[in-house]
Design an enzyme around this catalytic site. Sequence first.
Site, PDB file in Angstrom:
ATOM      1  N   GLN A  13       0.836  -1.210   0.000  1.00 40.91           N
ATOM      2  CA  GLN A  13       0.000   0.000   0.000  1.00 40.91           C
ATOM      3  C   GLN A  13       0.875   1.266   0.000  1.00 40.91           C
ATOM      4  O   GLN A  13       0.678   2.165  -0.810  1.00 40.91           O
ATOM      5  CB  GLN A  13      -0.873   0.033   1.252  1.00 40.91           C
ATOM      6  CG  GLN A  13      -1.773  -1.158   1.398  1.00 40.91           C
ATOM      7  CD  GLN A  13      -2.760  -0.920   2.530  1.00 40.91           C
ATOM      8  OE1 GLN A  13      -3.771  -0.284   2.336  1.00 40.91           O
ATOM      9  NE2 GLN A  13      -2.449  -1.405   3.710  1.00 40.91           N
ATOM     10  N   TYR A 100       9.416   2.107   8.255  1.00 46.72           N
ATOM     11  CA  TYR A 100       8.082   2.364   8.832  1.00 46.72           C
ATOM     12  C   TYR A 100       7.815   1.419   9.991  1.00 46.72           C
ATOM     13  O   TYR A 100       8.199   0.245   9.959  1.00 46.72           O
ATOM     14  CB  TYR A 100       6.997   2.197   7.759  1.00 46.72           C
ATOM     15  CG  TYR A 100       7.166   3.209   6.648  1.00 46.72           C
ATOM     16  CD1 TYR A 100       6.621   4.483   6.759  1.00 46.72           C
ATOM     17  CD2 TYR A 100       7.943   2.913   5.524  1.00 46.72           C
ATOM     18  CE1 TYR A 100       6.819   5.438   5.767  1.00 46.72           C
ATOM     19  CE2 TYR A 100       8.149   3.850   4.532  1.00 46.72           C
ATOM     20  CZ  TYR A 100       7.589   5.113   4.658  1.00 46.72           C
ATOM     21  OH  TYR A 100       7.801   6.052   3.683  1.00 46.72           O
ATOM     22  N   TYR A 126       3.077  -9.141  16.099  1.00 45.71           N
ATOM     23  CA  TYR A 126       3.394  -8.143  15.071  1.00 45.71           C
ATOM     24  C   TYR A 126       4.020  -6.898  15.718  1.00 45.71           C
ATOM     25  O   TYR A 126       5.093  -6.437  15.301  1.00 45.71           O
ATOM     26  CB  TYR A 126       2.115  -7.787  14.305  1.00 45.71           C
ATOM     27  CG  TYR A 126       2.235  -6.574  13.410  1.00 45.71           C
ATOM     28  CD1 TYR A 126       2.973  -6.621  12.224  1.00 45.71           C
ATOM     29  CD2 TYR A 126       1.603  -5.369  13.750  1.00 45.71           C
ATOM     30  CE1 TYR A 126       3.073  -5.501  11.404  1.00 45.71           C
ATOM     31  CE2 TYR A 126       1.692  -4.253  12.934  1.00 45.71           C
ATOM     32  CZ  TYR A 126       2.427  -4.321  11.763  1.00 45.71           C
ATOM     33  OH  TYR A 126       2.536  -3.213  10.957  1.00 45.71           O
ATOM     34  N   LYS A 130       7.797  -5.383  15.222  1.00 45.79           N
ATOM     35  CA  LYS A 130       8.029  -4.040  14.666  1.00 45.79           C
ATOM     36  C   LYS A 130       8.859  -3.196  15.640  1.00 45.79           C
ATOM     37  O   LYS A 130       9.743  -2.450  15.237  1.00 45.79           O
ATOM     38  CB  LYS A 130       6.700  -3.345  14.335  1.00 45.79           C
ATOM     39  CG  LYS A 130       5.913  -3.974  13.192  1.00 45.79           C
ATOM     40  CD  LYS A 130       6.633  -3.942  11.848  1.00 45.79           C
ATOM     41  CE  LYS A 130       6.755  -2.555  11.276  1.00 45.79           C
ATOM     42  NZ  LYS A 130       7.359  -2.583   9.909  1.00 45.79           N
TER      43      LYS A 130
END
Length: 310
Positions: A13, A100, A126, A130
């Site tokens: 995306q 990101y 997740y 990250k």
Amino acid sequence: MKSRILLTGKNGQVGAELAALLPRLGEVTSFDRHELDLSNPGHIRRAIRSVRPTMIVNAAAYTSVDQAEREEKQARIINVDAPALMAEEAKRIGAVLVHYSTDYVFDGSRNLPYDETDQPNPINVYGKTKLAGEEAIRAVGLPHLIFRTAWVYGTKGRNFLLTILRLATEREELRVVSDQFGAPTWSREIAKATAMVLVQLSQQGQDAISKFSGLYHLTAAGKTSWFDFAQSILERASRTPRGLAWFVAATGSKRLIVRRITPISTEEYPTQARRPAFSVLSNRRLKQMFGLELPDWREQLDSAFADQQA
Ligand SMILES: NC(=O)c1ccc[n+]([C@@H]2O[C@H](COP(=O)([O-])OP(=O)(O)OC[C@H]3O[C@@H](n4cnc5c(N)ncnc54)[C@H](OP(=O)(O)O)[C@@H]3O)[C@@H](O)[C@H]2O)c1
């Protein structure tokens, strides 16, 4: 000197929007998963050593929040080991790393926007991977920008907006969680803000990055729940014939059969991964350092619909 930019995740995306925008800033070499597989250290080294970028923009990530609960090893390889290796390779050649991260580094146990100094405490795999990715980049000690964003949607790929549009063609009632709060952010706005930051850095010269290196929250302004977001999507999809045209293009169906959207609690919608109840991020630092403020989430949603109909 023009930048030489290596972009990963060009079909994601955010990656697809960056692939469209970054060529204005320099020479871009972009990679999809097959051309540069982040689970393969050899691919990472080879790509960076052959492109010799001045900047690496890592838009690729393991982003399946629920699946990560079952695939922790794979999520770690992509979200921790790969950015760590990219950082080492970037440092070796004096490149800047742009990366990101996510609002899911926070546990969501408060109700005031989190800033960059707040203590993360991820509650799912997740989020843990990250956060570990952020830490690994910092540990390498190179000039970097880490942008934490949230609730990302776009006009392609897998996201909440497209899921709601699809379900609205399949069900009369949608039941949507109303007790999780965040800021839905259009992938185009993330790419635009990234490009604006990079332009500012290049205008300020070689040493600017050392002053600006670090962590920034980068999300839409405002806050909402998944329930309100779903309502806003369907209002826009059904309000105008052109809205409906996009809806048809996005779902392949001509019929919006949904009649009701019902707010439900997180408890009524069990998922494999827990999600923070509140993950609104304060963007004050982005404004202070770069004078940048992203539009409110409603305005971004309007723009996404308008763009799709153009
Ligand atoms: N999506 C969200 O709601 C959200 C929220 C907060 C933060 N973020 C962060 O924002 C960044 C961009 O996310 P996004 O929404 O653009 O994600 P996305 O649409 O899922 O795109 C991720 C991209 O990474 C690629 N990828 C996955 N595994 C790979 C591998 N082993 N090697 C190379 N490429 C691989 C995917 O390739 P394929 O196209 O082949 O699958 C995909 O193109 C990520 O760092 C993400 O963690 C996202």
